[in-house]
Design an enzyme around this catalytic site. Structure first.
Site, PDB file in Angstrom:
ATOM      1  N   ARG A   1       0.882  -1.176   0.000  1.00 56.77           N
ATOM      2  CA  ARG A   1       0.000   0.000   0.000  1.00 56.77           C
ATOM      3  C   ARG A   1       0.912   1.216   0.000  1.00 56.77           C
ATOM      4  O   ARG A   1       1.385   1.643   1.040  1.00 56.77           O
ATOM      5  CB  ARG A   1      -0.920   0.021   1.234  1.00 56.77           C
ATOM      6  CG  ARG A   1      -1.822  -1.187   1.430  1.00 56.77           C
ATOM      7  CD  ARG A   1      -2.852  -1.399   0.335  1.00 56.77           C
ATOM      8  NE  ARG A   1      -3.724  -0.271   0.084  1.00 56.77           N
ATOM      9  CZ  ARG A   1      -4.860  -0.014   0.768  1.00 56.77           C
ATOM     10  NH1 ARG A   1      -5.206  -0.775   1.781  1.00 56.77           N
ATOM     11  NH2 ARG A   1      -5.620   1.011   0.429  1.00 56.77           N
TER      12      ARG A   1
ATOM     13  N   GLN B   1     -15.871   0.648   5.337  1.00 57.73           N
ATOM     14  CA  GLN B   1     -15.099   0.685   6.588  1.00 57.73           C
ATOM     15  C   GLN B   1     -15.768   1.571   7.629  1.00 57.73           C
ATOM     16  O   GLN B   1     -15.743   1.263   8.823  1.00 57.73           O
ATOM     17  CB  GLN B   1     -13.676   1.198   6.328  1.00 57.73           C
ATOM     18  CG  GLN B   1     -12.833   0.308   5.436  1.00 57.73           C
ATOM     19  CD  GLN B   1     -12.721   0.888   4.038  1.00 57.73           C
ATOM     20  OE1 GLN B   1     -13.707   1.350   3.476  1.00 57.73           O
ATOM     21  NE2 GLN B   1     -11.533   0.863   3.465  1.00 57.73           N
TER      22      GLN B   1
ATOM     23  N   ASP C   1      -3.702   9.435   5.738  1.00 54.72           N
ATOM     24  CA  ASP C   1      -2.694   8.447   5.378  1.00 54.72           C
ATOM     25  C   ASP C   1      -1.336   9.106   5.176  1.00 54.72           C
ATOM     26  O   ASP C   1      -0.297   8.496   5.425  1.00 54.72           O
ATOM     27  CB  ASP C   1      -3.118   7.706   4.115  1.00 54.72           C
ATOM     28  CG  ASP C   1      -4.224   6.710   4.407  1.00 54.72           C
ATOM     29  OD1 ASP C   1      -3.906   5.532   4.662  1.00 54.72           O
ATOM     30  OD2 ASP C   1      -5.401   7.111   4.417  1.00 54.72           O
TER      31      ASP C   1
ATOM     32  N   ASN D   1      -5.857  11.170   2.076  1.00 49.47           N
ATOM     33  CA  ASN D   1      -6.650  10.253   2.899  1.00 49.47           C
ATOM     34  C   ASN D   1      -7.642   9.491   2.019  1.00 49.47           C
ATOM     35  O   ASN D   1      -7.709   9.703   0.811  1.00 49.47           O
ATOM     36  CB  ASN D   1      -7.396  11.040   3.993  1.00 49.47           C
ATOM     37  CG  ASN D   1      -7.981  10.125   5.059  1.00 49.47           C
ATOM     38  OD1 ASN D   1      -7.308   9.196   5.524  1.00 49.47           O
ATOM     39  ND2 ASN D   1      -9.217  10.346   5.446  1.00 49.47           N
ATOM     40  N   LYS D   2      -8.395   8.611   2.646  1.00 53.57           N
ATOM     41  CA  LYS D   2      -9.389   7.801   1.944  1.00 53.57           C
ATOM     42  C   LYS D   2     -10.211   8.667   0.995  1.00 53.57           C
ATOM     43  O   LYS D   2     -10.655   9.755   1.360  1.00 53.57           O
ATOM     44  CB  LYS D   2     -10.306   7.126   2.968  1.00 53.57           C
ATOM     45  CG  LYS D   2     -11.499   6.404   2.371  1.00 53.57           C
ATOM     46  CD  LYS D   2     -11.083   5.172   1.583  1.00 53.57           C
ATOM     47  CE  LYS D   2     -12.323   4.487   0.997  1.00 53.57           C
ATOM     48  NZ  LYS D   2     -11.963   3.279   0.239  1.00 53.57           N
TER      49      LYS D   2
END
Length: 333
Positions: free
Chosen positions: A91, A185, A226, A236-237
């Site tokens: 990742r 999530q 992130d 981020n997401k």
């Protein structure tokens, strides 16, 4: 009550046990990874998410080190280094995996003994939890009693430490959680963790975020990050950008959490955005949500410019996007 996700990776004599977050909370199954390669596949396949991959990579390095004991140090160290790169590439947008391998290798190099990978993993675990605890306390200080917080795919340790700190301060918080497609999530991980901690939690679909922010019910938007670049961009997401823009439009502060801004990423040019298989957006929890005649697009992360970020909360305190250099003042990098 200690949330389940706080300890979702375990090192055993047989390998690394990882709680399968793709099925949680409806099923609580553990995947046994016997090799570092097994762990890498588990991370790539989203068996573990949020802060889970960091802990999984720490223990994967220990698994690999176990297979190298007895070999000459230089040979063993080279092989462990190759494993580190393999794990980091599972990742690539989040730099936490790079930090996990680095702390293990630091201990190995200092002792010139791959067996010290275990001590490195233990120190990495301790350090991550301590930094998350400090970050949570700084975030709780920004929130008032009875505040309503909106979240989006909030990493579990940052989440639990923020809630724990707020509760210790005597504050009651209410949460709106976005569902966070396509793996949900927010619905399955964030919301379940909040409920486990006794928090008033409301789930909304991803498309409802702007409307709820417009309603005046939300006092703060809080997400993990992130990666945060040194010039203040929050990675981020995917979906974070839209919420941040809406929050800015309706006067809601956006607090982005990261243990530290990435000094190796001065700008977004130094951050690779992961694109996952577009077919993943054509299903929900393994069930088709569209026909196979259409194509899917899945950028796993987006980038929020600093003008939409109120502040960045780190383990060392709260910084405006334009002052992130202060995080490293007096420190040799």
């Amino acid at each position: 009550m200690r949330p389940v996700l706080a300890d979702s990776v375990r090192l055993t004599d047989d390998g690394v046990l990882i709680l399968d977050r793709r099925q949680f909370p409806f099923e609580r199954n553990w995947v046994l990874c016997r090799t570092a390669e097994d762990v890498a596949r588990a991370v790539e396949d989203m068996v573990t998410q949020s802060s889970g991959p960091y802990f999984a990579v720490l223990q994967a390095m220990v698994l690999k080190a176990r297979t190298l004991e007895g070999k000459p140090f230089e040979e063993a160290r080279a092989e462990l280094g190759r494993t580190a790169l393999m794990l980091e590439n599972t990742r690539r947008t989040n730099n936490a995996l790079r930090k996990a391998t680095a702390i293990v290798l630091e201990h190995v190099d200092a002792a010139r003994d791959v067996a010290h990978a275990l001590q490195g993993a233990q120190e990495g675990d301790r350090r991550y939890r301590a930094k998350s605890r400090a970050l949570g306390e700084h975030t709780a200080n920004l929130l008032e009693d009875n505040d309503t917080v909106m979240t989006h795919c909030w990493a579990d340790l940052y989440l639990t430490e923020t809630v724990r700190a707020a509760q210790e301060q005597g504050k009651t918080l209410r949460f709106f959680c976005t569902e966070t497609r396509p793996y949900l999530q927010g619905a399955r991980l964030t919301a379940e963790t909040l409920v486990e901690m006794g928090v008033d939690t409301t789930l909304i679909t991803d498309g409802m975020g702007a409307a709820v922010l417009q309603s005046g019910e939300v006092d703060a938007l809080v997400t993990a990050a992130d990666r945060v670049t040194m010039d203040g961009h929050v990675v981020n997401k995917v979906g974070t950008l839209g919420l941040a823009v809406a929050a800015h439009a309706f006067g809601v502060p956006f607090h982005a959490q990261v243990q530290a801004p990435d000094h190796l990423a001065p700008t977004t040019e130094h951050v690779e955005i992961e694109y996952r298989d577009g077919a993943e957006v054509l299903q929900v929890l393994g069930r088709p949500s569209a026909t196979p005649r259409v194509k899917g697009l899945y950028p796993a992360f987006d980038v929020t410019p600093p003008r939409f970020v109120t502040d960045v909360v780190t383990d060392r305190g709260v910084y405006r996007a334009g002052e992130l250099d202060k995080y490293y003042e007096g420190e040799q990098r």
